[in-house]
Motif scaffolding. Structure first.
Motif, PDB file in Angstrom:
ATOM      1  N   VAL A  10       0.872  -1.179   0.000  1.00 45.83           N
ATOM      2  CA  VAL A  10       0.000   0.000   0.000  1.00 45.83           C
ATOM      3  C   VAL A  10       0.904   1.222   0.000  1.00 45.83           C
ATOM      4  CG1 VAL A  10      -1.798   1.269   1.219  1.00 45.83           C
ATOM      5  CG2 VAL A  10      -1.824  -1.233   1.204  1.00 45.83           C
ATOM      6  N   LEU A  11       0.833   1.985  -1.083  1.00 39.97           N
ATOM      7  CA  LEU A  11       1.734   3.115  -1.318  1.00 39.97           C
ATOM      8  C   LEU A  11       0.995   4.416  -1.006  1.00 39.97           C
ATOM      9  CD1 LEU A  11       4.529   3.917  -2.468  1.00 39.97           C
ATOM     10  CD2 LEU A  11       3.510   3.783  -4.750  1.00 39.97           C
ATOM     11  N   PHE A  12       1.596   5.277  -0.188  1.00 43.22           N
ATOM     12  CA  PHE A  12       0.877   6.480   0.242  1.00 43.22           C
ATOM     13  C   PHE A  12       1.840   7.638   0.503  1.00 43.22           C
ATOM     14  CE2 PHE A  12       1.487   3.541   3.803  1.00 43.22           C
ATOM     15  CZ  PHE A  12       2.204   4.310   4.707  1.00 43.22           C
ATOM     16  N   GLY A  13       1.245   8.829   0.638  1.00 43.39           N
ATOM     17  CA  GLY A  13       2.023  10.042   0.877  1.00 43.39           C
ATOM     18  C   GLY A  13       2.249  10.785  -0.426  1.00 43.39           C
ATOM     19  N   GLY A  14       3.527  10.963  -0.785  1.00 49.32           N
ATOM     20  CA  GLY A  14       3.863  11.578  -2.060  1.00 49.32           C
ATOM     21  C   GLY A  14       4.192  13.058  -1.972  1.00 49.32           C
ATOM     22  N   LYS A  15       4.662  13.594  -3.104  1.00 51.62           N
ATOM     23  CA  LYS A  15       5.115  14.985  -3.181  1.00 51.62           C
ATOM     24  C   LYS A  15       3.987  15.962  -3.459  1.00 51.62           C
ATOM     25  CE  LYS A  15       9.013  15.739  -5.350  1.00 51.62           C
ATOM     26  NZ  LYS A  15      10.056  15.742  -6.411  1.00 51.62           N
ATOM     27  N   SER A  16       2.814  15.465  -3.698  1.00 56.64           N
ATOM     28  CA  SER A  16       1.680  16.321  -4.046  1.00 56.64           C
ATOM     29  C   SER A  16       1.175  17.118  -2.846  1.00 56.64           C
ATOM     30  CB  SER A  16       0.544  15.450  -4.593  1.00 56.64           C
ATOM     31  OG  SER A  16      -0.676  16.144  -4.637  1.00 56.64           O
ATOM     32  N   SER A  17       0.478  18.206  -3.136  1.00 51.57           N
ATOM     33  CA  SER A  17      -0.184  18.962  -2.066  1.00 51.57           C
ATOM     34  C   SER A  17      -1.355  18.173  -1.482  1.00 51.57           C
ATOM     35  CB  SER A  17      -0.682  20.309  -2.596  1.00 51.57           C
ATOM     36  OG  SER A  17      -1.619  20.123  -3.633  1.00 51.57           O
ATOM     37  N   GLU A  18      -1.695  17.050  -2.091  1.00 55.37           N
ATOM     38  CA  GLU A  18      -2.720  16.155  -1.560  1.00 55.37           C
ATOM     39  C   GLU A  18      -2.113  15.040  -0.698  1.00 55.37           C
ATOM     40  OE1 GLU A  18      -6.136  15.327  -4.316  1.00 55.37           O
ATOM     41  OE2 GLU A  18      -4.712  16.099  -5.781  1.00 55.37           O
ATOM     42  N   HIS A  19      -0.890  15.248  -0.245  1.00 57.66           N
ATOM     43  CA  HIS A  19      -0.170  14.292   0.597  1.00 57.66           C
ATOM     44  C   HIS A  19      -1.011  13.860   1.801  1.00 57.66           C
ATOM     45  CE1 HIS A  19       3.626  12.779   2.568  1.00 57.66           C
ATOM     46  NE2 HIS A  19       2.939  13.093   3.664  1.00 57.66           N
ATOM     47  N   ASP A  20      -1.558  14.826   2.515  1.00 59.35           N
ATOM     48  CA  ASP A  20      -2.302  14.507   3.736  1.00 59.35           C
ATOM     49  C   ASP A  20      -3.574  13.715   3.435  1.00 59.35           C
ATOM     50  OD1 ASP A  20      -0.427  15.790   5.319  1.00 59.35           O
ATOM     51  OD2 ASP A  20      -1.453  17.722   5.192  1.00 59.35           O
ATOM     52  N   VAL A  41       1.932  -4.554   3.144  1.00 66.06           N
ATOM     53  CA  VAL A  41       3.244  -3.926   3.290  1.00 66.06           C
ATOM     54  C   VAL A  41       3.066  -2.420   3.101  1.00 66.06           C
ATOM     55  CG1 VAL A  41       5.600  -3.776   2.411  1.00 66.06           C
ATOM     56  CG2 VAL A  41       4.385  -5.972   2.371  1.00 66.06           C
ATOM     57  N   PRO A  42       3.138  -1.629   4.178  1.00 69.40           N
ATOM     58  CA  PRO A  42       3.000  -0.180   4.023  1.00 69.40           C
ATOM     59  C   PRO A  42       4.268   0.434   3.440  1.00 69.40           C
ATOM     60  CG  PRO A  42       3.405  -0.728   6.318  1.00 69.40           C
ATOM     61  CD  PRO A  42       3.319  -2.033   5.581  1.00 69.40           C
ATOM     62  N   ILE A  43       4.114   1.267   2.421  1.00 72.29           N
ATOM     63  CA  ILE A  43       5.243   1.943   1.781  1.00 72.29           C
ATOM     64  C   ILE A  43       4.899   3.426   1.693  1.00 72.29           C
ATOM     65  CG2 ILE A  43       6.740   2.069  -0.247  1.00 72.29           C
ATOM     66  CD1 ILE A  43       5.800  -0.762  -0.973  1.00 72.29           C
ATOM     67  N   GLY A  44       5.688   4.252   2.356  1.00 68.80           N
ATOM     68  CA  GLY A  44       5.426   5.683   2.365  1.00 68.80           C
ATOM     69  C   GLY A  44       6.348   6.438   1.418  1.00 68.80           C
ATOM     70  N   ILE A  45       5.877   7.581   0.955  1.00 64.97           N
ATOM     71  CA  ILE A  45       6.708   8.517   0.196  1.00 64.97           C
ATOM     72  C   ILE A  45       6.592   9.866   0.897  1.00 64.97           C
ATOM     73  CG2 ILE A  45       7.165   9.605  -2.034  1.00 64.97           C
ATOM     74  CD1 ILE A  45       5.728   7.307  -3.386  1.00 64.97           C
ATOM     75  N   ASP A  46       7.720  10.444   1.291  1.00 58.65           N
ATOM     76  CA  ASP A  46       7.646  11.720   1.995  1.00 58.65           C
ATOM     77  C   ASP A  46       7.485  12.873   1.006  1.00 58.65           C
ATOM     78  OD1 ASP A  46      10.172  12.454   1.006  1.00 58.65           O
ATOM     79  OD2 ASP A  46      11.227  11.943   2.858  1.00 58.65           O
ATOM     80  N   ARG A  47       7.361  14.077   1.523  1.00 55.60           N
ATOM     81  CA  ARG A  47       7.082  15.245   0.681  1.00 55.60           C
ATOM     82  C   ARG A  47       8.244  15.596  -0.236  1.00 55.60           C
ATOM     83  NH1 ARG A  47       2.393  17.844   2.389  1.00 55.60           N
ATOM     84  NH2 ARG A  47       1.660  17.244   4.470  1.00 55.60           N
ATOM     85  N   ASP A  48       9.426  15.057   0.047  1.00 54.37           N
ATOM     86  CA  ASP A  48      10.586  15.286  -0.816  1.00 54.37           C
ATOM     87  C   ASP A  48      10.764  14.178  -1.843  1.00 54.37           C
ATOM     88  OD1 ASP A  48      11.346  17.671   0.497  1.00 54.37           O
ATOM     89  OD2 ASP A  48      12.309  16.506   2.089  1.00 54.37           O
ATOM     90  N   GLY A  49       9.883  13.174  -1.824  1.00 55.76           N
ATOM     91  CA  GLY A  49       9.953  12.100  -2.803  1.00 55.76           C
ATOM     92  C   GLY A  49      10.779  10.911  -2.379  1.00 55.76           C
ATOM     93  N   HIS A  50      11.254  10.869  -1.126  1.00 56.64           N
ATOM     94  CA  HIS A  50      11.993   9.718  -0.640  1.00 56.64           C
ATOM     95  C   HIS A  50      11.021   8.647  -0.153  1.00 56.64           C
ATOM     96  CE1 HIS A  50      14.927  13.064  -0.224  1.00 56.64           C
ATOM     97  NE2 HIS A  50      15.749  12.154  -0.723  1.00 56.64           N
ATOM     98  N   TRP A  51      11.387   7.390  -0.416  1.00 51.35           N
ATOM     99  CA  TRP A  51      10.536   6.262  -0.055  1.00 51.35           C
ATOM    100  C   TRP A  51      10.892   5.780   1.343  1.00 51.35           C
ATOM    101  CZ3 TRP A  51       7.666   3.174  -4.045  1.00 51.35           C
ATOM    102  CH2 TRP A  51       7.516   3.908  -5.232  1.00 51.35           C
ATOM    103  N   LEU A  52       9.881   5.440   2.122  1.00 49.97           N
ATOM    104  CA  LEU A  52      10.057   4.946   3.484  1.00 49.97           C
ATOM    105  C   LEU A  52       9.661   3.480   3.512  1.00 49.97           C
ATOM    106  CD1 LEU A  52       8.496   7.940   5.444  1.00 49.97           C
ATOM    107  CD2 LEU A  52      10.893   7.538   4.919  1.00 49.97           C
ATOM    108  N   LEU A  53      10.632   2.621   3.798  1.00 44.91           N
ATOM    109  CA  LEU A  53      10.438   1.177   3.746  1.00 44.91           C
ATOM    110  C   LEU A  53      10.678   0.564   5.112  1.00 44.91           C
ATOM    111  CD1 LEU A  53      12.416   0.478   0.457  1.00 44.91           C
ATOM    112  CD2 LEU A  53       9.968   0.855   0.705  1.00 44.91           C
ATOM    113  N   GLY A  54       9.886  -0.458   5.440  1.00 40.46           N
ATOM    114  CA  GLY A  54      10.019  -1.109   6.734  1.00 40.46           C
ATOM    115  C   GLY A  54       9.455  -0.236   7.831  1.00 40.46           C
TER     116      GLY A  54
END
Length: 377
Positions: A10-20, A41-54
């Motif tokens: 499940v991929l979430f977050g991202g660089k968009s203004s719709e992040h929240d 498996v939760p997979i996040g993307i922060d506002r700078d575009g970096h992926w958060l794993l684990g």
């Protein structure tokens, strides 16, 4: 659906203004997935575009305010998620762009549910990446995602299919900034007030203004230009806001229509997410013939974009004439259990959990169909 227990990224977050908005949708999706049948498996993307794993990417992206709804044993690691440029695996396919050695926590996944809203997630960018590494994913492909996100391109496609839309014009931010007075005069010659001013590539009503005079028009263009280089100006209609949920690949089905009664002058970001002053009417109070017309129009728009998996189609029902106009298509609409897309399906007989499972089935079917394409001559 495959007999073995699928691992759903499940991929979430991202660089968009719709992040929240994405975080809220993803929490709801992860909580609803049947954990007896699927590993999540939760997979996040922060506002700078970096992926958060684990670990718990949700906890990190919300600054510790909200934890993942998953149990600790479902998380890849119990400590903080690792921040990388990009890394994950699917079966024997791997893409590793993290600096240094391959990440030891790159999660094995069978399918991705990209619960991403807005640019850099819902616009074909992530979809293209997943196509490159041959990973099945929920939702529309590159083409439909990109066209659905770009309001001007979407309007051009719908016009080519002779589907009804409100009068509109498009312009570039550069032109507005270079010759503002000429642009204002040109727009007033093209469209009557009130007008809606929008960034071409944005969702959740971010950057949208309803304007009633020249001063408001100038302010609206300046606001929209903060978000995109392409701007859309539409004629404001005296209309009701009708929404329909579409589900399927080549032979989609359409839910009953719902109506949004905004608490503000229009259904802006505050009315959607910050204030509790809007109403969702399900089903929309419409005669049966008009409901069928709305469903047919939503299906035609979805097929015109070559949609897959899901989309929410937003229509305008003009008061007095009962004419329907397509407003826009959302290829990854808000997906909490109280969002309009799943609520319309619930009212149509499909529960939230069943809807998620159906979307996973559609994603695997679409991917299998793509694998039939030969890649050699």
């Amino acid at each position: 659906m495959s007999k073995h227990k699928l691992r759903i990224g499940v991929l979430f977050g991202g660089k968009s203004s719709e992040h929240d908005v994405s975080l809220v949708s993803a929490r709801s999706v992860m909580a609803a997935i049947d954990q007896s049948r699927f590993d999540v498996v939760p997979i996040g993307i922060d506002r700078d575009g970096h992926w958060l794993l684990g670990g718990d990417p949700m906890l990190q992206l919300t600054a510790g305010e909200y934890a993942s709804p998953l149990s600790p044993e479902q998380l890849t690691l119990s400590d903080a998620a690792q921040r990388v440029d990009f890394a994950f695996l699917a079966g024997e396919t791997a893409l590793e762009l993290a600096a240094g050695a391959p990440s030891p926590i790159a999660p094995q996944v069978d399918i991705i549910f990209p619960v991403l809203h807005g640019p850099m997630g819902e616009d074909g960018t992530v979809q293209g990446l997943l196509d490159l590494v041959n990973i099945p994913y929920v939702g529309c492909g590159v083409l439909a995602s990109a066209v659905g996100m770009d309001k001007l391109m979407c309007k051009a496609v719908l016009a080519a299919h002779n589907l009804p839309q409100a009068p509109y014009v498009g312009l570039l931010r550069q032109r507005w900034e270079r010759e503002p007075e000429a642009v204002l005069a040109w727009l007033e010659a093209q469209l009557p007030y009130p007008m809606f001013v929008k960034p071409a590539n944005m969702g959740s009503s971010v950057g949208i203004s309803k304007v009633h005079d020249r001063a408001g028009l100038a302010e609206g263009l300046t606001i929209a230009a903060r978000y995109d280089r392409k701007l859309v100006v539409e004629q404001g209609l005296d209309a009701r806001e009708i929404e329909l949920s579409v589900l399927g690949n080549d032979d989609p089905v359409v839910s009953m229509p719902g109506e949004v009664v905004p608490g503000n002058e229009f259904y802006d970001y505050a009315a959607k997410y910050l204030l509790d002053n809007s109403q969702l009417l399900i089903p929309a109070p419409m005669p049966p013939a008009l409901q069928q017309e709305a469903q047919d129009l939503a299906r035609a728009a979805y097929l015109a974009l070559d949609g897959a998996g899901l989309a929410r189609v937003d229509l305008l029902l003009e008061r007095g004439t009962n004419r329907l106009f397509i407003n826009e298509l959302n290829t990854m609409p808000g997906f909490t259990s109280i969002s309009m897309y799943p609520k319309l399906w619930e009212a149509s007989g499909l529960t939230y959990r069943e809807l998620i499972e159906r979307l996973l089935e559609l994603a695997l079917a679409r991917h299998a169909d793509r694998q039939r394409n030969v890649t050699t001559r």
